[in-house]
Write an enzyme that holds these catalytic residues in place. Structure first.
Site, mmCIF file in Angstrom:
data_model
loop_
_atom_site.group_PDB
_atom_site.id
_atom_site.type_symbol
_atom_site.label_atom_id
_atom_site.label_comp_id
_atom_site.label_asym_id
_atom_site.label_seq_id
_atom_site.Cartn_x
_atom_site.Cartn_y
_atom_site.Cartn_z
ATOM 1 N N CYS A 49 0.693 -1.231 -0.012
ATOM 2 C CA CYS A 49 0.155 -0.069 0.008
ATOM 3 C C CYS A 49 0.673 1.136 -0.202
ATOM 4 C CB CYS A 49 -0.819 -0.104 1.202
ATOM 5 S SG CYS A 49 -2.211 1.361 1.262
ATOM 6 N N CYS A 50 1.846 1.302 0.796
ATOM 7 C CA CYS A 50 2.754 2.326 0.974
ATOM 8 C C CYS A 50 3.286 2.578 -0.554
ATOM 9 C CB CYS A 50 3.934 2.361 1.959
ATOM 10 S SG CYS A 50 3.285 2.843 3.737
ATOM 11 N N CYS A 109 -1.281 8.458 7.483
ATOM 12 C CA CYS A 109 -2.511 8.170 7.002
ATOM 13 C C CYS A 109 -3.479 7.642 8.170
ATOM 14 C CB CYS A 109 -2.414 6.835 6.003
ATOM 15 S SG CYS A 109 -1.582 7.356 4.675
ATOM 16 N N CYS A 143 -3.428 4.032 9.735
ATOM 17 C CA CYS A 143 -2.142 3.587 9.950
ATOM 18 C C CYS A 143 -1.799 4.539 11.076
ATOM 19 C CB CYS A 143 -1.248 3.329 8.915
ATOM 20 S SG CYS A 143 -1.832 2.363 7.758
ATOM 21 N N CYS A 150 7.580 4.038 6.204
ATOM 22 C CA CYS A 150 6.730 4.018 4.816
ATOM 23 C C CYS A 150 7.383 3.476 3.807
ATOM 24 C CB CYS A 150 6.035 5.129 4.625
ATOM 25 S SG CYS A 150 7.083 6.584 4.593
#
Ligand code: SF4
Length: 235
Positions: A122-123, A205, A208, A231
């Site tokens: 995702c990062c 985010c 997270c 990240c």
């Protein structure tokens, strides 16, 4: 702003290594003045909009400097509001980078809540790749990394070589403590993310990030419960 010449990768690396030694004890403003004199418009500041300290310092060293913000699509509204306020009141040019896919498009391709199942991916999709693309036109970039934030950041140079991107990486407040940041914010009335007044010590985010508990380090609220601590932007 000085018109800077273009540099080869070897020249950039040599510049970074020399400046890292020469500027280790220099004040943050002097480090930023060196960066803008050396790289001119090929220098940008990145900001997570946790606070606007580095953007504020950079606006003093290089009025009109580019401030790059990564809008992952998962930010708290307070973070977007901080970005908008910075753009409105500071002498900087805020540039917002976005991932190729919206959150809905990513959900459709990878399934919902990728951040819970594979935060590294995702990062990579929402932070690392967009920043890599967004920094293409720059030779040097500045961050707000500080050595006291976590053990993984303890050796951050004030100016270093970002080998992965082939750019000079400037961390003008690497030697600052949280007290230094607080003093600068108070003295200059610098914008900060409202979440810092609401139990958050580090703001990323929303899925997270959680508030930190008494005695935890500032980044303990990031990817809590997972092995992940960074990240991937600063690896
Ligand atoms: S911090 Fe979380 S939501 Fe944001 S890009 Fe990384 S894994 Fe995704």
């Amino acid at each position: 702003m000085t018109t800077a010449q273009r540099h080869t990768a070897d020249e950039l690396r040599a510049l970074a290594e020399q400046a890292g030694r020469d500027l280790e004890d220099a004040p943050a403003l002097e480090i930023l003045r060196w960066a803008t004199a050396t790289f001119g418009p090929r220098f940008a500041v990145t900001s997570s909009m946790e606070d606007a300290v580095v953007a504020h310092l950079a606006s003093r060293a290089a009025p009109g400097v580019d401030v790059v913000f990564l809008d992952t699509g998962y930010h708290f509204p307070e973070t977007i509001g901080t970005r908008d306020a910075v753009a409105a009141v500071m002498d900087v040019r805020v540039i917002t980078l976005t991932p190729r896919q919206s959150v809905a498009e990513q959900d459709a391709e990878y399934g919902p809540k990728l951040h819970d199942r594979d935060p590294d991916l995702c990062c990579a999709l929402r932070k690392v790749k967009p920043l890599e693309e967004g920094l293409t036109g720059y030779d040097a970039w500045a961050t707000g990394l500080r050595r006291d934030e976590s053990p993984t950041r303890a050796n951050t140079p004030v100016v270093g070589w970002d080998a992965r991107r082939g750019k000079v990486k400037v961390s003008p407040i690497a030697r600052w403590t949280q007290d230094d940041v607080d003093s600068y914010v108070a003295e200059h009335g610098v914008l900060t993310n409202p979440l810092l007044m609401d139990g958050y010590a580090s703001v990323g985010c929303a899925p997270c990030t959680r508030r930190v508990l008494e005695g935890e380090d500032a980044r303990a609220g990031r990817w809590a419960g997972q092995a992940k601590t960074e990240c991937g932007l600063h690896g």
